[in-house]
Each structure stands twice: as C-alpha cells, then as structure tokens.
Design an enzyme around this catalytic site. Structure first.
Site, short mmCIF file in Angstrom:
data_model
loop_
_atom_site.label_atom_id
_atom_site.label_comp_id
_atom_site.label_asym_id
_atom_site.label_seq_id
_atom_site.Cartn_x
_atom_site.Cartn_y
_atom_site.Cartn_z
N GLY A 194 1.00 -1.16 0.01
CA GLY A 194 -0.10 0.20 -0.08
C GLY A 194 0.81 1.53 0.19
O GLY A 194 0.91 1.96 -1.02
N ASP A 224 2.04 -0.07 12.81
CA ASP A 224 1.51 -0.64 11.35
C ASP A 224 1.79 -1.74 11.87
O ASP A 224 2.69 -2.52 10.17
CB ASP A 224 1.81 -0.06 9.79
CG ASP A 224 0.36 -0.93 9.18
OD1 ASP A 224 -0.15 -1.74 9.34
OD2 ASP A 224 1.05 -0.33 8.00
N ARG A 275 6.61 1.44 -4.36
CA ARG A 275 7.02 -0.42 -4.28
C ARG A 275 8.57 -0.55 -3.91
O ARG A 275 8.90 0.28 -3.86
CB ARG A 275 6.89 0.21 -5.59
CG ARG A 275 6.00 0.12 -6.40
CD ARG A 275 6.25 -0.01 -8.33
NE ARG A 275 5.11 -0.45 -8.57
CZ ARG A 275 5.72 -1.01 -10.04
NH1 ARG A 275 6.41 -1.08 -10.32
NH2 ARG A 275 4.21 -0.76 -10.72
#
Ligand SMILES: *[C@@H]1O[C@H](CO)[C@@H](O)[C@H](O)[C@H]1NC(C)=O
Ligand SMILES: *[C@@H]1O[C@H](CO)[C@@H](O)[C@H](O)[C@H]1NC(C)=O
Ligand SMILES: *[C@@H]1O[C@H](CO)[C@@H](O)[C@H](O)[C@H]1NC(C)=O
Ligand SMILES: *[C@@H]1O[C@H](CO)[C@@H](O)[C@H](O)[C@H]1NC(C)=O
Ligand SMILES: *[C@@H]1O[C@H](CO)[C@@H](O)[C@H](O)[C@H]1NC(C)=O
Ligand SMILES: *[C@@H]1O[C@H](CO)[C@@H](O)[C@H](O)[C@H]1NC(C)=O
Length: 678
Positions: free
Chosen positions: A362, A478, A365
């Site tokens: 998300g 995260d 890359r």
C-alpha cells in the site's frame, strides 16, 4: 644497566636473578612514523599497508574487519610487580561517500593475536555474539566508536570508551578533549568529530600502580592535553596475562569507511616517544561535494569559449537534472548524512527495473539494489506522497530513528525526496517478510515452533525498544506479519515504522482517516483516530495470534461472514482446547510439552494484548517479561475463556461502534490496499 651489572655482580646466582628481572621488564618499545616497509606487524582481514605508508585497517569493502598486531607481544611482570606502559597513535576515519561512517577503531590488548572468530559491524572485530562480555576473554580495548549502538548502551555516535572483555564500555565519553595541553588553555571541553576525515592523536596509558587506564584525545599537532578524556579503573591483576598482544582492530558496517593508523609508538615503563608529525604519511583525498560545486561554477566560463559544446552540454545536464531532480529544503540540511542522492539509488536499482522489484504494498513499491559506492545490498522503498503535510516531522523522525540500531529493527540507512515521492533506503533482508511464510501462495518453507517463538520474541524486543527504551516514544502504527522481515539468521525485524503517520491526515477533513490494517486496528483507534502505544500492543496481540494460528486477523468463513481471529480463538478455547487454534502445520511440534506450553502462553498473551479495553492490555515491558518466562504465573494463569469471554464484535456494538462494523467491507478494501505490506 648491563655495564653496571657486569662490573659489580660477581656471584653468578645474583647475576642470573638480575638477568631474569631484566627480561621481564626489559626495555620494550617501538615507534612507527608511517608504516612503509614495516615487517613487525601481523595484518589480517581487510588490513593492509598502503603504498603511501598508511596502515589501512578497513576501507575497500563494507561489513568487513581488519586487525594489525605487533609481532612481538608485550611481556608483563607477574601481578605483584608494578608495571606501566604508554602508547600513542595517530588515526583518521574517512567516510568515502555519505557522511555516515562506521563502525570504528579499537586499540586492543589481547592474549591472542588471532581474532579471526570475531565479527564485523558493531562488534568492531573484537568479539562475537557468543564471547562478548565473557570474562575469560582477557581483552582490554579502547574503542573509537562512530555508531550509537543501543545493544551495548552506547552514549552517542561519536565516543571513546574503555572496554574490558566486551563491548558494553566500562567507561565512555563523547569524543573531545580538555583544553590545556602544554601551558595554555582554559580547561574547557572541546568537542571533536571522530569521522571528520581529519587526523587525530590518541594517548593510552596503563599503570598498575593506580590501576588506571588513561585515554587522551586531541587533534593532530595539538600538544597532549594534561587532563585525560577518560581515567578508568581496571583490575589489571585479573584482566592481564603475562603475554599480551598489542595492536588495532577495526570494522565496517554497511557504509564504506576507511579506518587509518598514521603512526604508532609504545614504550614500557615510560612515556611513549612522541610521533614525528612531519614524517607521518598523507591521508588520501577523496572527491568532495565542494569539488563538484567548484566544477559547476567553472563550467559556464569554459562554455563561453566553447559555446556550441556548452549548449550541448547544458542541454545534457538539464536532461539529467530533470531525471535525477530531488527536493531539498532548508530544514533538511541538517539531515545531510542521511540523504541519498537519487542518482545513486537509480543506479543501485538499475533504474528501478522490474526485475529488481521485491514487492509492492500500500505504501509503495520496494526494490532491491546494490549501492554502487559500497556494494552494500539495500532495499529501496518508493512511497508516493503528494502533500508536504507531516513530511517535516516524518523526516525528522525517520532520521532520528535511523541513528539508532537494534537487532530487531530493519535498519534505515537514509532517504531521498523527490517531487511527489519519498525514497527510503533500508538494509536488505534476504529472507523477505514473515507474511510469505505464514500465508504465501504457495507458502514458503513452513516455520517450526522454535523459529516462530524466536521471531515473536525478536519483534517484541524491537517494539519494546521503540516504546520504552529510547529517549522518545516511537509508535509503530502498522504492526503485522507483512511488516516483519527476516534477516539471514531468520531473526524477526520490524520494518516500516512510522510510515503510517504520513497518511494520518486524510484528504477528507470530515472523517478521521484511520491508518493501519483492518483487523489490527484497536477499537479506540477506530473511534478516536489516535495512535498510542496501547494501539500498537493491540496490533501486536493480533500478530501473536496470527503467528501461532497461521491465520489472518480477519477470518473469512465459508458462509461468507467475516470473523475476527480473536473471537475464533476464544471459541476454540471455550470449546475445551485452546491449542486447537494453533496452525495445523505446528501439530507435529505440539507433541513436545514445552512448545505446547509456550504456544498456549503466547495465545493467551495474544488475547490479553488484543483486549478491547486499552487499560487491560499489558505494556511491552510486561509482554517481554511474560515471553521470557519470568512471570509470577498469575497474569496468564488466571485468564480463562470465561473472563475473556467477550466478543469483540458485541463489545464494539455496545460501545456504539455500529458504523465501524457495518462499514467493514469498504474500509477493509481501502485500508488493506493502503498498507498491504511489501
Ligand atoms: C622489529 O622486530 C625486531 C625483532 O623483534 C627488532 O629488532 C626490530 O627493531 C623491530 N623493528 C621495528 C621497526 O620495531
Ligand atoms: C586463527 O584462528 C583460526 C581458528 O580459530 C584458524 O583457522 C586460523 O588459521 C588462525 N590464524 C592464524 C594466522 O593463526
Ligand atoms: C566463557 O568462555 C569460556 C571459555 O570459552 C566458556 O567455557 C564459558 O562457558 C563462557 N561463559 C559464558 C557465560 O558464556
Ligand atoms: C558537544 O557535544 C555534546 C554532545 O553531543 C553536545 O551536547 C554539545 O552541544 C556539543 N558542543 C559543541 C560546542 O558542539
Ligand atoms: C591518569 O589520570 C589521572 C587524572 O588526571 C592522574 O592522576 C594519573 O596520574 C594518570 N595516570 C597515568 C598513568 O598517567
Ligand atoms: C583484582 O582481581 C584479583 C584477582 O581476581 C582480586 O583478587 C582482587 O581483589 C581484585 N582487586 C580489586 C581492587 O577488585
């Protein structure tokens, strides 16, 4: 002394006695003003003597070490006899490309002249993971360290320390000196930058009479300051053997850094002979940015003469400028060392070719690359980011985190900023993400329980460090299996911390844009949009369940319903067997009693951490204690499916979280595509 002896001693016994005495405290000493043609040093690893006479310990490659020991070891008297010796050397640490250098040099006294089992990077070529800190090493070293390594409680990234048998220094100080060499000076402390590329001089004095090691540092040419930088008590009778090899050790990490010794002298029982500065070899000159700038100013003048050529050249330069354009704002100047040139990253990744692509997530890359300057393998993450909002704080945060090292954190080496995108450069992790092992299609090799437990402990230790063991609290935001990367030893390392922060401020001011990955988001985070250490712990709890169960936090039921993994685990537990929730691939290991107990403990801990009430969740320090098994047993033993018998969904509904639950399908899609990992 020979002559007097010969004249006055007639008895052969006394003569023999004196002869022995002379042998133990014989005048030992040497001076090297440069190392041209020197045969008395034994070199190994990356070390060599350059044609100009510098002793280069490391330089040509990254992640290497080099040693240089004098071939004749020091012979020291038995512990009861006093002795002293004094040594001085000139050194320089030159960073080849970026302004970061690492890891440093150490002056060493060791019973062996063969340190080939030591390792590089933060271990400075002195020790390895097994023998670090072991009192049977009998190694005394003075480290000149340019990296702050939290593992060894380093005070900063520019310090001098006295190490006895291990890398946790007995005593250390920020590099510098107390003004007052010779007669002048006011005694004030003056900072020095070890990795400045400038030559410096160090004096190290050992005296068994006051059991002290004195270390003094000064810029080259400055008289020796009268107050030492460090005056450290060391028990010589315990640490020193009769025969000690003396020399230097040095190691590099991912940055290409040259560690040089320019000259060295040592004297037993006396002052080290002063170095002759005029005879010391010159340090090599590397192209600096200033040179480049000079070239740019001269270019227009040359172009006047060769107008046509200049036009072509300028056109070419302009094309390259656009191609390699970066954004550099004033506030970023202080982060110089952590900036990478776009050009370098472009080359490293062969122009961001698809075959270098490691994965896409998300946030962007990720490409694999090899830095042209140091041959270090890196992972380069391209994060597209239009808004400048939050960027300044974010860059400040990543730079400060990049300065610290922890073995369970993916090392951030630096960044580069371009219009609309940010590039982050990390250490390359050869084994990829944990996600691939747990849920890959087809799965990579399955992990056994011992491996999973080690990864869990590693991630916990990394997170504890971010939360509690550093000067600032860092919230990861995260945590999930795809953000846990595995190094070559299959240690788990946390990656991507803080990145979610960039997306904290959504485009739509009406709704708080929650960042994280569905299933890992704590209920109060969904409600208030505020990340805290407790929301990290929640995600960590989900992660624990995920690793043991081998399932994602949101389970897709065959009937199309979504079920939270927490509820699924609780269901198994109420059904009589908590262990029934474990990954079927772990069944074989499960036979062993210890791993079954560990799995059960981790499952309970996972449930406790993902408790909907933030106050009930343990801190990471507590989590670490529980994982290490030094728990009184009360916390986890008292958990039962009854008192944990809530359902997250019913809790959420009773708290008025209807929308959160109802709007599952859309946020699931947008959130997980936002951060689907690498
Ligand atoms: C080298 O070692 C030999 C024997 O140990 C000694 O005679 C010689 O002086 C040493 N040379 C230097 C430059 O230290
Ligand atoms: C140093 O020790 C290693 C093993 O500990 C050995 O393989 C190597 O040959 C030794 N090197 C020298 C120069 O003695
Ligand atoms: C220290 O090293 C010695 C010798 O290598 C070894 O026997 C001992 O187990 C080590 N101690 C620790 C605590 O690792
Ligand atoms: C010297 O270094 C210390 C520690 O890094 C720092 O706090 C201090 O401001 C520095 N002083 C000067 C004059 O640079
Ligand atoms: C070490 O430094 C201390 C403090 O300046 C001094 O008293 C002592 O004499 C020094 N020892 C040696 C061996 O130079
Ligand atoms: C130094 O070490 C020796 C040998 O282990 C011990 O007997 C002595 O008490 C120690 N001295 C101090 C001051 O710690």
């Amino acid at each position: 002394m020979h002559i007097i002896l010969g004249l006055t001693m007639s008895s052969t016994r006394t003569l023999l006695f004196f002869f022995l005495l002379m042998k133990v405290s014989c005048d030992y000493g040497f001076i090297f003003n440069g190392f041209n043609g020197v045969k008395n040093l034994s070199l190994d690893g990356a070390s060599s003597i350059t044609p100009t006479g510098l002793l280069q310990l490391t330089g040509a490659t990254s992640n290497t070490m080099g040693h240089a020991f004098h071939r004749t070891p020091l012979r020291l008297p038995p512990p009861s006899k006093p002795f002293s010796f004094s040594t001085t050397f000139a050194f320089a640490i030159v960073s080849r490309n970026s302004d970061i250098s690492g890891h440093g040099i150490a002056f060493v006294m060791s019973p062996t002249g063969n340190l080939s089992t030591a390792i590089s990077s933060q271990f400075l070529g002195l020790f390895n993971r097994e023998n670090n800190g072991n009192s049977s090493n009998h190694i005394i070293a003075v480290e000149i360290d340019t990296i702050m390594n939290s593992e060894f409680h380093d005070i900063d990234y520019n310090h001098v320390g006295v190490d006895v048998n291990g890398l946790v220094s007995v005593d250390s100080h920020t590099a510098g000196y107390y003004d007052g060499g010779g007669s002048s000076g006011d005694g004030s402390f003056k900072n020095m930058t070890l990795a400045s590329g400038q030559a410096m001089q160090m004096w190290v004095e050992f005296s068994s009479e006051d059991s002290k090691v004195n270390v003094t540092l000064a810029p080259i040419g400055t008289p020796k300051p009268s107050r030492p930088l460090l005056s450290t008590a060391v028990n010589f009778s315990r640490e020193i053997f009769e025969k000690m090899h003396v020399g230097f050790s040095s190691a590099t990490g991912p940055w290409l850094t040259s560690h040089y010794i320019l000259g060295w002298s040592l004297t037993m029982d006396g002052q080290a002979e002063p170095l002759d500065y005029a005879k010391l070899p010159q340090l090599p000159r590397f192209g600096t940015k200033r040179d480049l700038r000079a070239l740019v100013t001269w270019l227009p003048l040359v172009s006047c003469a060769l107008l046509l050529l200049a036009v072509a050249a300028i056109a070419l330069i302009e094309r390259r400028r656009v191609k390699f354009a970066e954004i550099l704002e004033d506030w970023e100047l202080e982060y110089g060392p952590h900036r990478f040139a776009y050009k370098e990253l472009f080359r490293a990744t062969k122009g961001f070719k698809d075959k270098m692509l490691l994965g896409r997530g998300g946030f962007g890359r990720v490409y694999r690359g090899v830095l042209p300057s140091s041959n270090a393998e890196v992972a380069v993450k391209r994060v597209s980011h239009e808004s400048r909002q939050g960027m300044k704080e974010f860059v400040a945060e990543i730079v400060s985190i990049g300065r610290l090292r922890h073995r369970n954190i993916v090392q951030l080496l630096g960044y580069c900023r371009r219009k609309g995108e940010l590039l982050l450069v990390y250490d390359f992790m050869p084994n990829g993400s944990l996600d691939k092992f747990l849920h890959g299609h087809p799965p990579k090799a399955s992990l056994d329980w011992a491996q999973r437990f080690r990864i869990i402990k590693g991630v916990a230790s990394g997170l504890l460090y971010l939360h509690q063991d550093w000067e600032k609290i860092v919230i990861h935001r995260d945590i999930k299996a795809s953000n846990v990367l595995l190094d070559h030893e299959m240690n788990g390392r946390l990656g991507d911390f803080g990145l979610a922060r960039l997306y904290d401020h959504g485009n739509d001011p009406q709704t708080t844009h929650i960042v994280g990955t569905m299933g890992y988001i704590a209920p109060e985070l969904a409600k208030t949009g505020r990340s805290t250490t407790a929301t990290d712990v929640f995600a960590f709890g989900e992660f624990l369940l995920e690793v043991v169960c081998g399932r994602r936090p949101v389970v897709q039921e065959p009937n199309g319903h979504q079920l939270l993994l927490v509820d699924w685990v609780l269901e198994k537990w109420s059904g009589g067997s908590l262990l029934a929730a474990r990954d079927p691939r772990l069944r074989d290991d499960g036979g062993e009693e210890r791993s079954a107990a560990e799995m059960e403990m981790v499952l309970k801990l996972g449930l406790l951490c993902s408790h909907p009430v933030p106050e009930t969740r343990p801190s990471m320090r507590r989590v670490m204690q529980l994982l290490d098994g030094d728990d009184d047993g009360v916390v986890l033993r008292d958990l039962s499916p009854v008192n944990m018998g809530y359902s997250i969904l019913s809790f959420l509904q009773s708290e008025g979280f209807d929308e959160y639950v109802v709007s599952f399908p859309s946020p699931v899609a947008s959130l997980s595509s936002l951060s689907g990992g690498r």
